[in-house]
Design a protein around this motif. Structure first.
Motif, mmCIF file in Angstrom:
data_model
loop_
_atom_site.group_PDB
_atom_site.id
_atom_site.type_symbol
_atom_site.label_atom_id
_atom_site.label_comp_id
_atom_site.label_asym_id
_atom_site.label_seq_id
_atom_site.Cartn_x
_atom_site.Cartn_y
_atom_site.Cartn_z
ATOM 1 N N GLN A 119 -2.438 3.617 5.906
ATOM 2 C CA GLN A 119 -3.651 2.971 6.406
ATOM 3 C C GLN A 119 -4.786 2.327 6.208
ATOM 4 O O GLN A 119 -5.586 2.023 6.564
ATOM 5 C CB GLN A 119 -3.313 3.581 8.024
ATOM 6 N N GLU A 120 -5.551 3.327 5.488
ATOM 7 C CA GLU A 120 -7.017 3.675 5.257
ATOM 8 C C GLU A 120 -7.417 2.357 4.242
ATOM 9 O O GLU A 120 -7.477 1.977 3.959
ATOM 10 C CB GLU A 120 -7.621 5.000 4.868
ATOM 11 N N LYS A 121 -6.240 3.134 3.294
ATOM 12 C CA LYS A 121 -5.900 1.904 1.774
ATOM 13 C C LYS A 121 -5.567 0.426 2.268
ATOM 14 O O LYS A 121 -5.597 -0.748 2.084
ATOM 15 C CB LYS A 121 -4.974 2.507 0.528
ATOM 16 N N LYS A 122 -4.617 -0.097 3.039
ATOM 17 C CA LYS A 122 -4.087 -1.001 3.889
ATOM 18 C C LYS A 122 -5.849 -1.485 4.557
ATOM 19 O O LYS A 122 -6.038 -2.830 4.492
ATOM 20 C CB LYS A 122 -2.971 -1.000 5.257
ATOM 21 N N THR A 123 -6.485 -0.989 5.845
ATOM 22 C CA THR A 123 -7.628 -1.687 6.034
ATOM 23 C C THR A 123 -8.871 -0.880 6.229
ATOM 24 O O THR A 123 -9.132 0.231 6.731
ATOM 25 C CB THR A 123 -7.110 -1.532 8.082
ATOM 26 N N PRO A 124 -8.967 -0.611 4.827
ATOM 27 C CA PRO A 124 -10.839 0.635 4.697
ATOM 28 C C PRO A 124 -11.612 0.319 5.799
ATOM 29 O O PRO A 124 -12.134 -0.399 6.614
ATOM 30 C CB PRO A 124 -11.181 0.184 3.390
ATOM 31 N N HIS A 169 0.709 -1.384 -0.199
ATOM 32 C CA HIS A 169 0.263 0.377 0.315
ATOM 33 C C HIS A 169 1.035 1.109 -0.341
ATOM 34 O O HIS A 169 2.046 1.213 0.922
ATOM 35 C CB HIS A 169 -0.707 -0.042 1.255
ATOM 36 N N THR A 170 0.353 2.461 -1.189
ATOM 37 C CA THR A 170 1.489 3.458 -1.166
ATOM 38 C C THR A 170 0.345 4.245 -1.281
ATOM 39 O O THR A 170 -0.302 4.147 -1.815
ATOM 40 C CB THR A 170 2.687 3.197 -1.928
ATOM 41 N N HIS A 171 0.862 5.384 -0.986
ATOM 42 C CA HIS A 171 0.269 7.035 -1.164
ATOM 43 C C HIS A 171 1.616 7.618 -1.664
ATOM 44 O O HIS A 171 2.368 7.752 -0.829
ATOM 45 C CB HIS A 171 -0.698 7.732 -0.301
ATOM 46 N N THR A 172 1.827 8.947 -2.705
ATOM 47 C CA THR A 172 2.350 10.174 -2.944
ATOM 48 C C THR A 172 1.987 11.403 -3.433
ATOM 49 O O THR A 172 0.455 10.869 -3.973
ATOM 50 C CB THR A 172 3.416 9.239 -4.330
ATOM 51 N N LYS A 173 1.850 12.526 -2.730
ATOM 52 C CA LYS A 173 1.217 13.173 -3.129
ATOM 53 C C LYS A 173 2.438 14.725 -3.261
ATOM 54 O O LYS A 173 3.376 14.471 -2.460
ATOM 55 C CB LYS A 173 0.867 14.204 -1.847
ATOM 56 N N SER A 174 2.338 15.709 -3.830
ATOM 57 C CA SER A 174 3.272 16.524 -4.592
ATOM 58 C C SER A 174 3.054 18.104 -3.881
ATOM 59 O O SER A 174 1.543 18.230 -3.150
ATOM 60 C CB SER A 174 2.752 16.899 -6.126
ATOM 61 N N SER A 175 4.165 18.461 -3.190
ATOM 62 C CA SER A 175 3.319 19.906 -2.157
ATOM 63 C C SER A 175 4.604 20.577 -2.067
ATOM 64 O O SER A 175 6.199 20.327 -3.340
ATOM 65 C CB SER A 175 3.774 19.284 -1.062
ATOM 66 N N SER A 176 4.688 21.559 -1.662
ATOM 67 C CA SER A 176 5.959 22.574 -1.381
ATOM 68 C C SER A 176 6.150 23.344 -0.561
ATOM 69 O O SER A 176 5.047 23.166 0.260
ATOM 70 C CB SER A 176 6.081 23.783 -2.631
ATOM 71 N N ILE A 177 6.918 24.045 0.049
ATOM 72 C CA ILE A 177 7.249 24.970 1.570
ATOM 73 C C ILE A 177 8.002 26.015 1.399
ATOM 74 O O ILE A 177 8.696 25.583 0.119
ATOM 75 C CB ILE A 177 8.152 23.801 1.648
ATOM 76 N N GLU A 178 7.860 27.207 1.531
ATOM 77 C CA GLU A 178 8.025 28.283 1.627
ATOM 78 C C GLU A 178 9.358 28.366 2.550
ATOM 79 O O GLU A 178 8.989 27.424 3.427
ATOM 80 C CB GLU A 178 7.643 29.339 1.128
ATOM 81 N N LEU A 179 10.246 28.246 2.408
ATOM 82 C CA LEU A 179 12.013 28.609 3.449
ATOM 83 C C LEU A 179 12.090 30.325 3.393
ATOM 84 O O LEU A 179 11.990 31.333 2.775
ATOM 85 C CB LEU A 179 12.403 28.269 2.678
ATOM 86 N N GLU A 231 3.531 14.774 7.055
ATOM 87 C CA GLU A 231 3.331 12.800 6.925
ATOM 88 C C GLU A 231 2.420 12.405 8.059
ATOM 89 O O GLU A 231 1.862 11.214 7.472
ATOM 90 C CB GLU A 231 4.625 13.503 8.124
ATOM 91 N N ARG A 232 1.698 13.198 8.765
ATOM 92 C CA ARG A 232 0.623 12.031 9.456
ATOM 93 C C ARG A 232 -0.484 11.828 8.561
ATOM 94 O O ARG A 232 -1.297 11.394 8.579
ATOM 95 C CB ARG A 232 0.144 13.107 11.008
ATOM 96 N N GLU A 233 -0.983 12.948 7.710
ATOM 97 C CA GLU A 233 -2.282 12.481 6.655
ATOM 98 C C GLU A 233 -1.094 11.523 6.101
ATOM 99 O O GLU A 233 -2.207 10.524 5.508
ATOM 100 C CB GLU A 233 -2.197 14.119 5.376
ATOM 101 N N ILE A 234 -0.284 11.421 4.772
ATOM 102 C CA ILE A 234 0.263 10.430 3.604
ATOM 103 C C ILE A 234 -0.097 9.101 4.982
ATOM 104 O O ILE A 234 -0.404 8.253 4.709
ATOM 105 C CB ILE A 234 1.506 10.990 3.421
ATOM 106 N N ASN A 235 0.302 9.240 6.004
ATOM 107 C CA ASN A 235 0.726 8.113 7.009
ATOM 108 C C ASN A 235 -1.539 7.357 7.456
ATOM 109 O O ASN A 235 -1.570 6.085 6.474
ATOM 110 C CB ASN A 235 0.538 8.013 7.972
ATOM 111 N N ASN A 236 -2.490 7.907 7.334
ATOM 112 C CA ASN A 236 -3.406 8.052 7.182
ATOM 113 C C ASN A 236 -4.197 7.372 6.113
ATOM 114 O O ASN A 236 -5.156 6.279 6.506
ATOM 115 C CB ASN A 236 -4.289 9.178 8.126
ATOM 116 N N ILE A 237 -3.705 8.119 4.801
ATOM 117 C CA ILE A 237 -4.343 7.636 3.991
ATOM 118 C C ILE A 237 -3.866 6.137 3.219
ATOM 119 O O ILE A 237 -4.049 5.906 2.978
ATOM 120 C CB ILE A 237 -4.053 8.561 2.542
#
Length: 97
Positions: free
Chosen positions: A83-88, A35-45, A75-81
């Motif tokens: 885990q939802e894919k793993k155990t819907p 189970h995997t999920h990828t998201k593109s994002s950006s941060i301002e420095l 990171e928390r959001e990606i982890n939750n997604i």
């Protein structure tokens, strides 16, 4: 298994006159078994984040550290997604199709 989080820096935006990096674009991927999920994002420095290191001297592990400092919620959001894919807990569909 726990979700493994990885980062891939995809682009750095910088000021040409000073070389100061102002924006980091990246992909964040969470993986747990199949189970995997990828998201593109950006941060301002800000200047303190980038430490005013010469652009040419930057390496991906250092820039990933900058991103990680600002992306704990992501990171928390990606982890939750993952885990939802793993155990819907939610299903979707149409019962008559």
């Amino acid at each position: 298994m726990a979700t493994t989080i990885t980062y891939k820096i995809t682009k750095l935006k910088r000021k040409l006159d000073s070389g100061e990096v102002t924006t980091v674009e990246f992909d964040i991927t969470g993986t747990d078994g199949d189970h995997t999920h990828t998201k593109s994002s950006s941060i301002e420095l800000n200047k303190a984040s980038s430490g005013m290191r010469p652009y040419e001297a930057l390496v991906e592990p250092l820039v990933i550290e900058w991103v990680q400092e600002k992306s704990t919620d992501l990171e928390r959001e990606i982890n939750n997604i993952v885990q939802e894919k793993k155990t819907p807990t939610v299903g979707e569909g149409i019962p008559w199709s």
